[in-house]
Write a protein that holds these residues in place. Sequence first.
Motif, PDB file in Angstrom:
ATOM      1  N   VAL A  57      95.038  41.080 126.807  1.00  0.00           N
ATOM      2  CA  VAL A  57      95.142  40.423 125.698  1.00  0.00           C
ATOM      3  C   VAL A  57      95.922  39.046 125.849  1.00  0.00           C
ATOM      4  CG1 VAL A  57      96.429  40.509 123.151  1.00  0.00           C
ATOM      5  CG2 VAL A  57      94.887  42.592 123.963  1.00  0.00           C
ATOM      6  N   LEU A  58      96.773  39.072 126.526  1.00  0.00           N
ATOM      7  CA  LEU A  58      97.593  37.580 126.569  1.00  0.00           C
ATOM      8  C   LEU A  58      96.976  36.696 127.686  1.00  0.00           C
ATOM      9  CD1 LEU A  58     101.317  39.020 127.240  1.00  0.00           C
ATOM     10  CD2 LEU A  58     100.418  37.505 125.387  1.00  0.00           C
ATOM     11  N   SER A  59      96.160  37.360 128.546  1.00  0.00           N
ATOM     12  CA  SER A  59      95.666  36.389 129.584  1.00  0.00           C
ATOM     13  C   SER A  59      94.112  36.134 129.540  1.00  0.00           C
ATOM     14  CB  SER A  59      95.876  37.041 130.939  1.00  0.00           C
ATOM     15  OG  SER A  59      95.247  38.288 131.169  1.00  0.00           O
ATOM     16  N   ALA A  60      93.395  36.794 128.771  1.00  0.00           N
ATOM     17  CA  ALA A  60      91.832  36.935 128.755  1.00  0.00           C
ATOM     18  C   ALA A  60      91.381  36.939 127.352  1.00  0.00           C
ATOM     19  CB  ALA A  60      91.198  37.589 129.566  1.00  0.00           C
ATOM     20  N   PRO A  61      91.978  36.370 126.155  1.00  0.00           N
ATOM     21  CA  PRO A  61      91.543  36.246 124.894  1.00  0.00           C
ATOM     22  C   PRO A  61      89.968  35.819 124.828  1.00  0.00           C
ATOM     23  CG  PRO A  61      93.197  34.758 125.176  1.00  0.00           C
ATOM     24  CD  PRO A  61      93.069  35.386 126.262  1.00  0.00           C
ATOM     25  N   THR A  62      89.172  36.038 123.716  1.00  0.00           N
ATOM     26  CA  THR A  62      87.956  35.579 123.716  1.00  0.00           C
ATOM     27  C   THR A  62      87.763  34.763 122.370  1.00  0.00           C
ATOM     28  OG1 THR A  62      87.080  37.583 122.959  1.00  0.00           O
ATOM     29  CG2 THR A  62      86.796  37.336 125.157  1.00  0.00           C
ATOM     30  N   PHE A 124      94.682  25.044 122.109  1.00  0.00           N
ATOM     31  CA  PHE A 124      96.228  25.306 121.938  1.00  0.00           C
ATOM     32  C   PHE A 124      96.637  26.472 122.804  1.00  0.00           C
ATOM     33  CE2 PHE A 124      99.527  27.095 119.701  1.00  0.00           C
ATOM     34  CZ  PHE A 124     100.235  26.170 119.182  1.00  0.00           C
ATOM     35  N   TYR A 125      95.792  27.649 123.101  1.00  0.00           N
ATOM     36  CA  TYR A 125      96.109  28.614 123.742  1.00  0.00           C
ATOM     37  C   TYR A 125      96.434  28.138 125.308  1.00  0.00           C
ATOM     38  CZ  TYR A 125      95.269  32.514 126.992  1.00  0.00           C
ATOM     39  OH  TYR A 125      95.514  33.378 127.928  1.00  0.00           O
ATOM     40  N   ARG A 126      95.389  27.397 125.876  1.00  0.00           N
ATOM     41  CA  ARG A 126      95.664  26.901 127.262  1.00  0.00           C
ATOM     42  C   ARG A 126      96.712  26.035 127.320  1.00  0.00           C
ATOM     43  NH1 ARG A 126      89.099  25.646 128.160  1.00  0.00           N
ATOM     44  NH2 ARG A 126      88.586  27.565 128.674  1.00  0.00           N
ATOM     45  N   ARG A 127      97.232  25.180 126.257  1.00  0.00           N
ATOM     46  CA  ARG A 127      98.173  24.309 126.543  1.00  0.00           C
ATOM     47  C   ARG A 127      99.696  25.025 126.145  1.00  0.00           C
ATOM     48  NH1 ARG A 127      99.022  20.560 122.813  1.00  0.00           N
ATOM     49  NH2 ARG A 127      97.161  20.997 121.739  1.00  0.00           N
ATOM     50  N   HIS A 128      99.747  25.915 125.605  1.00  0.00           N
ATOM     51  CA  HIS A 128     101.241  26.522 125.133  1.00  0.00           C
ATOM     52  C   HIS A 128     101.321  28.212 125.663  1.00  0.00           C
ATOM     53  CE1 HIS A 128     101.834  22.803 123.098  1.00  0.00           C
ATOM     54  NE2 HIS A 128     100.837  23.221 122.024  1.00  0.00           N
ATOM     55  N   TYR A 129     100.243  28.992 125.788  1.00  0.00           N
ATOM     56  CA  TYR A 129     100.567  30.255 126.032  1.00  0.00           C
ATOM     57  C   TYR A 129     100.580  30.341 127.504  1.00  0.00           C
ATOM     58  CZ  TYR A 129     100.163  31.959 121.485  1.00  0.00           C
ATOM     59  OH  TYR A 129     100.425  31.930 119.869  1.00  0.00           O
ATOM     60  N   GLY A 130     101.471  29.908 128.174  1.00  0.00           N
ATOM     61  CA  GLY A 130     101.543  29.930 129.600  1.00  0.00           C
ATOM     62  C   GLY A 130     102.642  30.543 130.258  1.00  0.00           C
ATOM     63  N   ALA A 131     102.903  30.699 131.597  1.00  0.00           N
ATOM     64  CA  ALA A 131     104.286  31.469 132.013  1.00  0.00           C
ATOM     65  C   ALA A 131     105.451  30.455 131.958  1.00  0.00           C
ATOM     66  CB  ALA A 131     103.764  31.882 133.507  1.00  0.00           C
ATOM     67  N   LEU A 154     102.856  40.863 133.202  1.00  0.00           N
ATOM     68  CA  LEU A 154     102.219  40.131 132.193  1.00  0.00           C
ATOM     69  C   LEU A 154     102.283  38.775 132.340  1.00  0.00           C
ATOM     70  CD1 LEU A 154     104.689  42.186 129.406  1.00  0.00           C
ATOM     71  CD2 LEU A 154     102.235  42.352 129.872  1.00  0.00           C
ATOM     72  N   THR A 155     103.026  38.245 133.007  1.00  0.00           N
ATOM     73  CA  THR A 155     103.032  36.649 133.188  1.00  0.00           C
ATOM     74  C   THR A 155     102.149  36.261 134.151  1.00  0.00           C
ATOM     75  OG1 THR A 155     105.165  36.549 134.530  1.00  0.00           O
ATOM     76  CG2 THR A 155     105.261  36.397 132.124  1.00  0.00           C
ATOM     77  N   GLU A 156     101.705  36.740 135.302  1.00  0.00           N
ATOM     78  CA  GLU A 156     101.223  36.143 136.568  1.00  0.00           C
ATOM     79  C   GLU A 156      99.762  35.822 136.155  1.00  0.00           C
ATOM     80  OE1 GLU A 156     101.105  39.139 139.363  1.00  0.00           O
ATOM     81  OE2 GLU A 156      99.818  40.585 138.129  1.00  0.00           O
ATOM     82  N   ALA A 157      98.971  36.318 135.110  1.00  0.00           N
ATOM     83  CA  ALA A 157      97.669  35.928 134.913  1.00  0.00           C
ATOM     84  C   ALA A 157      97.584  35.003 133.656  1.00  0.00           C
ATOM     85  CB  ALA A 157      96.910  36.978 134.742  1.00  0.00           C
ATOM     86  N   LEU A 158      98.831  34.501 133.296  1.00  0.00           N
ATOM     87  CA  LEU A 158      98.678  33.384 132.083  1.00  0.00           C
ATOM     88  C   LEU A 158      98.237  32.060 132.673  1.00  0.00           C
ATOM     89  CD1 LEU A 158     101.899  34.197 130.059  1.00  0.00           C
ATOM     90  CD2 LEU A 158      99.751  34.814 129.555  1.00  0.00           C
TER      91      LEU A 158
END
Length: 230
Positions: A57-62, A124-131, A154-158
Amino acid sequence: MLEAGAADLDEEKIAGRLVDIGAHLGGGVDSDRASVSLRTLSEKLERDAAVDLMRTVLSAPTFPQAVLDREKARSIASIREAETRPDAIAAKRFAAAIYPGHPYGTSPTAETVGAINRDDVVDFYRRHYGAQGAVVSIIGDVSRAEAEAIAQRLTEALPPGGASLVPPEVAKPVRATIKIDHPAAQSHVHVGLPAIRRTDPDYFPLLVGNYTLGGGGFVSRLMKEVREKR
């Protein structure tokens, strides 16, 4: 919208998996941060399945377009309903007055929400939801080594981004009394000013003092003295 679809899972499949493993996935957002939370059983089989689902859910939202349209409509309806309530009207005007030209003073409107498109959400997701800007908190029946492994998973695929934003400086507001006419039977009064940074050593003593005096609702001293006794 993170739970609305991820990888090859739609929101119904995500909800079904959570039911199957007895887990709860939630989240929220406020003026300072966004958060995603997971509550799961501590047995390894169920816990690993829940963590794997959270990772997806964290790393591959559609961000499905149909769900975006639905959530935008829901948000707009909520905003328009709030614009009829004196407490919400006063809170927005207070924030705008006390934080002029600052993100804290900005409130969403039906027009600004209506203008959001899927590309905006993805960007927004790509810029802010990172490790880089993530904080992972774990409480429960896990060892430190297990907790570190969960945090890594949880964080390695962000996305690689996610650096914490530095908000602009707060400009001192102009002293003013703002009165808003409204046909309500009860008045709402907001009084305040920008006072102290969260990093100030007096922040928490003042937070406790404010809660005791008037910020604690029905358990505060002002509430008991003014409303109950007098």
